[in-house]
Design an enzyme around this catalytic site. Structure first.
Site, short mmCIF file in Angstrom:
data_model
loop_
_atom_site.label_atom_id
_atom_site.label_comp_id
_atom_site.label_asym_id
_atom_site.label_seq_id
_atom_site.Cartn_x
_atom_site.Cartn_y
_atom_site.Cartn_z
N GLU A 1 0.76 -1.48 -0.04
CA GLU A 1 -0.07 -0.14 0.10
C GLU A 1 0.98 1.43 -0.07
O GLU A 1 0.34 2.24 0.45
CB GLU A 1 -1.01 0.04 1.22
CG GLU A 1 -1.78 -1.25 1.56
CD GLU A 1 -2.87 -1.45 0.39
OE1 GLU A 1 -2.85 -0.84 -0.64
OE2 GLU A 1 -3.75 -2.23 0.47
N TYR B 1 -14.60 16.23 19.00
CA TYR B 1 -13.30 15.68 18.51
C TYR B 1 -13.25 14.92 17.39
O TYR B 1 -12.17 14.93 16.26
CB TYR B 1 -12.72 14.83 19.55
CG TYR B 1 -12.06 15.50 20.79
CD1 TYR B 1 -10.54 15.60 20.63
CD2 TYR B 1 -12.86 16.03 21.59
CE1 TYR B 1 -9.97 16.28 21.53
CE2 TYR B 1 -12.26 16.64 22.74
CZ TYR B 1 -10.67 16.78 22.79
OH TYR B 1 -10.40 17.60 23.75
#
Length: 216
Positions: free
Chosen positions: A75, A122
């Site tokens: 990846e 958050y």
């Protein structure tokens, strides 16, 4: 201890922590972190996050060429695309196959431009808008092209049927943001269909302004 030696240790420590808490399993997931000279330390292909060895981490250059250590994750194009398009803001990239973010990517009601409903402060502060990208075969270089197509406007994406990818200014920031993404995805699934109370536009704008969040 040199800066590189410490970064190697930190990658293995944080990877083991995520593995031990079930955020990834088997030999899935990968982490990269940028050294001061521009080289990248990358977790090797086929290695379990719970048993990484600092000495065998892969070393690649900014173009993804393997320089040292074990063979890097397939990846790599995902990682290098973030370093290319968000150079000033990216010191590390984390990719997992975490359960709830993958599950959210499969639901037809999920907004591909902004996967996470505005349920927590958050979630917005650490992630901004999270883009849902289409399915690609694991290792397909086209995933990197998809990241480049965002022109640096997103710090976090989720690959449909695959998993999330998050970039951060530091290794710790990228790992914490990844954990926030998984928890926010879990919360989104738990509250789906229950008409949860969300942050309103003024509250979202306040967070975006105060914390300089990518929200365009």
């Amino acid at each position: 201890m040199s800066a590189e030696a410490k970064l190697r240790e930190d990658i293995c420590t944080l990877a083991a922590s995520m593995f031990n808490r079930g955020l990834t399993s088997g030999s899935s997931g990968n982490i990269s972190a940028r050294l001061e000279d521009g080289r990248l330390l990358v977790t090797p292909t086929g290695h379990c996050f719970g048993r990484l060895d600092p000495a065998t981490l892969s070393v690649i250059d900014a173009d993804g060429r393997h320089l040292d250590g074990d063979a890097p994750t397939k990846e790599v194009p995902l990682h290098t695309a973030f370093y290319e398009t968000r150079a000033a803001q990216t010191g590390a990239v984390v990719h997992l196959h975490s359960t709830h973010s993958v599950a959210l990517s499969l639901l037809p009601e999920t907004d591909p431009d902004n996967m996470l409903p505005p349920l927590t402060a958050y979630g917005i502060m650490r992630l901004g808008k999270v883009k849902l990208l289409p399915y690609y075969m694991p290792g397909d270089p086209a995933m990197g092209d998809a990241i480049r197509g965002l022109a640096g406007k997103r710090t976090a994406v989720v690959l449909a049927h695959h998993g999330p990818v998050v970039a951060g200014k530091s290794l710790e920031a990228a790992c914490y943001a990844m954990e926030e993404l998984e928890e926010a995805s879990k919360l989104a699934i738990l509250t789906r269909g229950l008409s949860p109370k969300m942050l309103n536009a003024a509250e979202i704008n306040g967070l975006v302004t105060k914390f300089n969040v990518d929200w365009d």
